[in-house]
Enzyme design. Structure first.
Site, PDB file in Angstrom:
ATOM      1  N   ASP A 177       9.170  -3.286  13.441  1.00 56.89           N
ATOM      2  CA  ASP A 177       9.821  -3.867  12.256  1.00 56.89           C
ATOM      3  C   ASP A 177      11.324  -3.610  12.310  1.00 56.89           C
ATOM      4  O   ASP A 177      11.933  -3.168  11.331  1.00 56.89           O
ATOM      5  CB  ASP A 177       9.219  -3.293  10.977  1.00 56.89           C
ATOM      6  CG  ASP A 177       9.422  -4.225   9.778  1.00 56.89           C
ATOM      7  OD1 ASP A 177       9.802  -5.400   9.990  1.00 56.89           O
ATOM      8  OD2 ASP A 177       9.214  -3.785   8.643  1.00 56.89           O
TER       9      ASP A 177
ATOM     10  N   PHE B 107       0.814  -1.217   0.000  1.00 56.62           N
ATOM     11  CA  PHE B 107       0.000   0.000   0.000  1.00 56.62           C
ATOM     12  C   PHE B 107       0.845   1.264   0.000  1.00 56.62           C
ATOM     13  O   PHE B 107       0.375   2.323   0.357  1.00 56.62           O
ATOM     14  CB  PHE B 107      -0.940   0.022   1.203  1.00 56.62           C
ATOM     15  CG  PHE B 107      -0.275  -0.327   2.497  1.00 56.62           C
ATOM     16  CD1 PHE B 107       0.359   0.640   3.246  1.00 56.62           C
ATOM     17  CD2 PHE B 107      -0.278  -1.628   2.953  1.00 56.62           C
ATOM     18  CE1 PHE B 107       0.960   0.322   4.435  1.00 56.62           C
ATOM     19  CE2 PHE B 107       0.321  -1.954   4.150  1.00 56.62           C
ATOM     20  CZ  PHE B 107       0.947  -0.994   4.898  1.00 56.62           C
TER      21      PHE B 107
ATOM     22  N   THR C 144       8.079   3.857  -2.566  1.00 62.81           N
ATOM     23  CA  THR C 144       9.128   4.783  -2.144  1.00 62.81           C
ATOM     24  C   THR C 144       9.987   5.175  -3.328  1.00 62.81           C
ATOM     25  O   THR C 144      10.416   4.320  -4.107  1.00 62.81           O
ATOM     26  CB  THR C 144      10.016   4.141  -1.060  1.00 62.81           C
ATOM     27  OG1 THR C 144       9.183   3.626  -0.025  1.00 62.81           O
ATOM     28  CG2 THR C 144      10.963   5.152  -0.458  1.00 62.81           C
TER      29      THR C 144
END
Length: 739
Positions: free
Chosen positions: A608, A489, A492
């Site tokens: 993450d 979604f 970059t």
């Protein structure tokens, strides 16, 4: 990655600013000023109520006792009449004995003789003495419940000084100040001079030093001014300052002056040189004779009597006046009220600054404690120079202002958290009314976790249908040059800022919503703004990319971030590089833990942490933590609301069990960082390590030789159960410093 759709179920950040930033609409300068002024006003108010005066006077006494002892005053000789003197049958305090003592002393040629004995019925005291004018005697004022004690009838009133002193009766009966002059309404004890002041004045007059009163009514001896104690002088509040009072600058009782006894003088056991040209003070130290003794700051010392004899008190007064005039010995000085107010406000201001600068309670405790020691050192140093400055109010200002700022920030953060929780509930309600199922969100999340670790390592040229022209300027400013990575979604890009000199490189993240209808775009826009606020606040740390801008362009949402030139940590780990040594691992852990400590202070979980999300900056070799698209806000412990359900997200091998179960915690990031440390020192990817079937903890120690200290730290970082792990980055940093 920008997780705009992921955040439908939560808003990931409470806007908690560090000490350099602002609270929502309130600058740090306003917080410091309001807190420090409020605390100072509060302390000044309770000080005016005299609630702090007992503490301040005790501190004053302690500093007075702690001063180095001075040499005895060689201008004064004390002739004591002791209990042992009175036990001898041949010595009594008859008129004959006193006259015999005075005659003996007169033969030794003293400059002034002070007779501190009450002789109201001695009609022939020192009669026919050639130097009777050099003898000063005493009387006692009348007071409530006590009649006056008149002076000897044959002595002129100019040679009489009153014996009265002023103790701090409303506090602790301790004598800290003295009367030099006072008006009397008695019939016979009509002198205006205190005995200790009068003998000092007469002693100095023999040396050609005269006294006078200035136009403002201040007492002056020669060129030395003795300012009058006022009602609010020093730490006194609303003091009864009647008469002419000054603070008594004590000498240590053991080094006041040379002393001899009545028996020694009358028996000829003393050297006549002890008397010549000195101020000789005669008085009693016997316990059964008036006027008794007084409590002083030295009464608390174990080697001193509870009460100091009145003879010594007046000797202290005389010594203070004489040594101030002849030796320049300083008087105890103090600031006016306005200066003390500024002093207290300054320490309150410092306390506010420290609380904003060091918001970690442990660090703040250490810093404030060290600052308090510095304050004590300053006050003691000033007192050694005879300066009495407020210590207790200043210390209270420092501590209370620090506590107030911490409480203020905590309250503000809690309020912001409650607002965000309400926003989450509204967003969830909107989503349920528009019929967007959670299943769609799960699909997107699964797509995010499927992004390969190497997506940032191999940039691709611009060939996507979203952006085809290198001349396209996003927001009329940012020129796209290449794709860095893509996910479920977001995408970059690398771009140039055409509006800054040199067209510096930046990173553009584009949100790619799964649906394009109006209601969905409204929700996405709101979530997009929330994520931008995260990056704006966290990016102020030098190890997190700074948010440069965020905007909407043609119903597309973009974040512009600082570009960190360098390589990911994955390039420094095996098998790309050889197995790293312990020094590398410790250094890497310290750098990442410092940024994690900052992130966790904002109640934010990164979720993450992995080598590809840590970049080694080429410019200064620092490690930078990137990719905050998966962050989550932790609910405050005091919140009574149930935390909203969280969808599992993370990278296999680095994410701990509770994170995959949908219940991440701050220590979940610690687990991921520990796995990176184990990977660096063993060369084994975390996905290939096996758990202990009994404990669930990762088994890795048998694969490599590692020091026991580092091994224990890594083991504790990656414990299977979150409650067994380190609960804060600061705790790990403390243990690492011991290696």
């Amino acid at each position: 990655m920008i997780s705009g759709l992921l955040e439908k179920l939560r808003v990931p950040f409470v806007k908690v600013q560090d000490s350099r930033e602002t609270f929502k609409g309130k600058s740090w300068l306003q917080i410091i000023l309001v807190t420090s002024v409020g605390v100072t006003a509060f302390i000044w108010g309770i000080r005016e109520l005299k609630w702090l005066q007992p503490w301040e006077l005790r501190v004053y006494d302690q500093m007075l006792r702690s001063r180095p002892a001075q040499k005895p005053d060689k201008r004064i000789l004390l002739v004591k009449i002791t209990d042992n003197d009175l036990k001898r049958e041949k010595w009594t305090l008859s008129n004959r004995t006193i006259n015999q003592l005075l005659k003996k002393i007169e033969s030794y040629e003293p400059r002034i003789v002070g007779l501190y004995l009450f002789q109201p019925e001695n009609n022939n005291l020192a009669n026919n003495f050639p130097n009777q004018d050099n003898i000063i005697t005493t009387c006692l004022f009348s007071s409530l419940g006590r009649d006056e004690i008149p002076p000897p009838p044959n002595f002129p009133i100019d040679n009489v000084g009153f014996s009265d002193v002023v103790a701090d009766n409303e506090n602790d009966q301790i004598l800290r100040r003295t009367l030099l002059f006072a008006n009397s309404t008695d019939n016979k004890c009509t002198t205006s001079f205190a005995f200790g002041a009068l003998i000092a004045i007469n002693y100095l007059e023999k040396q050609g030093i005269e006294y006078q009163f200035t136009k403002k009514g201040n007492f002056q001896l020669g060129k030395t001014l003795f300012p009058r104690l006022q009602a609010n002088s020093g730490s006194y509040q609303h003091l009864d300052a009647n008469g002419y009072q000054i603070l008594l600058n004590y000498r240590h009782p053991d080094s006041l002056a040379d002393q001899v006894t009545l028996t020694q003088v009358l028996s000829g056991q003393v050297n006549s040189s002890l008397f010549k040209d000195r101020l000789v003070i005669i008085g009693t130290t016997a316990t059964n004779l008036p006027p008794g003794g007084f409590y002083t700051p030295y009464s608390a010392l174990p080697d001193q009597p509870a009460r100091m004899p009145a003879l010594f008190i007046h000797a202290q007064i005389a010594s203070q006046l004489i040594s101030t005039v002849l030796d320049g010995r300083p008087l105890i000085w103090y600031w006016p009220d306005w200066a003390e107010l500024i002093w207290i406000w300054g320490w309150s201001l410092l306390g506010s600054v420290l609380a904003l600068r060091w918001q970690n309670p442990l660090f703040l405790l250490v810093v404030v404690g060290t600052t308090l020691l510095g304050l004590v050192g300053i006050c003691v140093a000033l007192f050694l120079q005879a300066g009495w400055v407020p210590l207790v109010p200043s210390a209270l200002g420092l501590v209370i202002s620090s506590i107030c700022v911490i409480a203020c920030t905590s309250y503000y953060n809690q309020r912001q958290t409650q607002v965000i929780i309400l926003q989450v509930e509204k967003q969830q309600e909107v989503m349920s009314t528009t019929g967007y199922a959670y299943a769609e969100l799960n699909v997107l999340l699964e797509d995010k976790t499927a992004i390969p670790n190497s997506s940032l390592d191999f940039p691709t040229p611009i060939d996507s249908p979203e952006i085809k022209s290198g001349d396209l300027l996003l927001g009329g400013r940012y020129k796209i040059s290449q794709v860095l990575g893509a996910g479920g979604f977001s995408r970059t890009y690398l771009a140039q800022d055409t509006q800054l000199p040199g067209n510096p490189i930046c990173v553009v993240k584009k949100l790619m919503p799964a649906r394009q209808d109006t209601r969905f775009l409204q929700i996405a826009r709101r979530l997009f703004n929330s994520e931008a606020e995260i990056l704006q606040s966290l990016g102020k740390h030098h190890q997190i990319p700074e948010l440069l801008a965020y905007f909407e362009d043609d119903q597309e949402f973009y974040l512009i971030q600082q570009y960190i030139e360098g390589h990911t940590l994955s390039e420094e780990l095996p098998p790309v590089q050889n197995v790293q040594n312990e020094s590398f691992v410790i250094g890497m852990l310290k750098q990442v833990l410092e940024v994690l400590e900052f992130v966790h202070q904002h109640r934010v979980i990164h979720r993450d942490i992995k080598p590809t999300n840590i970049i080694r900056c080429v410019k200064d070799n620092r490690l930078v933590l990137i990719d905050f698209g998966a962050v989550k806000l932790m609910q405050p412990p005091s919140s009574e609301q149930t935390e909203l359900a969280t969808v599992a997200i993370g990278t296999r091998g680095y994410a701990p069990p509770e994170q995959f179960a949908g219940h991440p915690r701050l220590c979940s990031d610690i687990y991921a960082l520990g796995m990176i440390g184990i990977q660096a020192i063993t060369g084994i990817p975390p996905q290939e390590l096996y758990p202990d079937p009994e404990t669930g903890n990762v088994m890795w120690r048998e694969t490599v030789q590692v020091s026991e200290e580092l091994g224990e730290i890594l083991d504790k970082m990656v414990c299977y159960h979150f409650s067994d792990r380190y609960q804060s980055a600061a705790a790990i940093l403390q243990d690492l410093k011991r290696i």
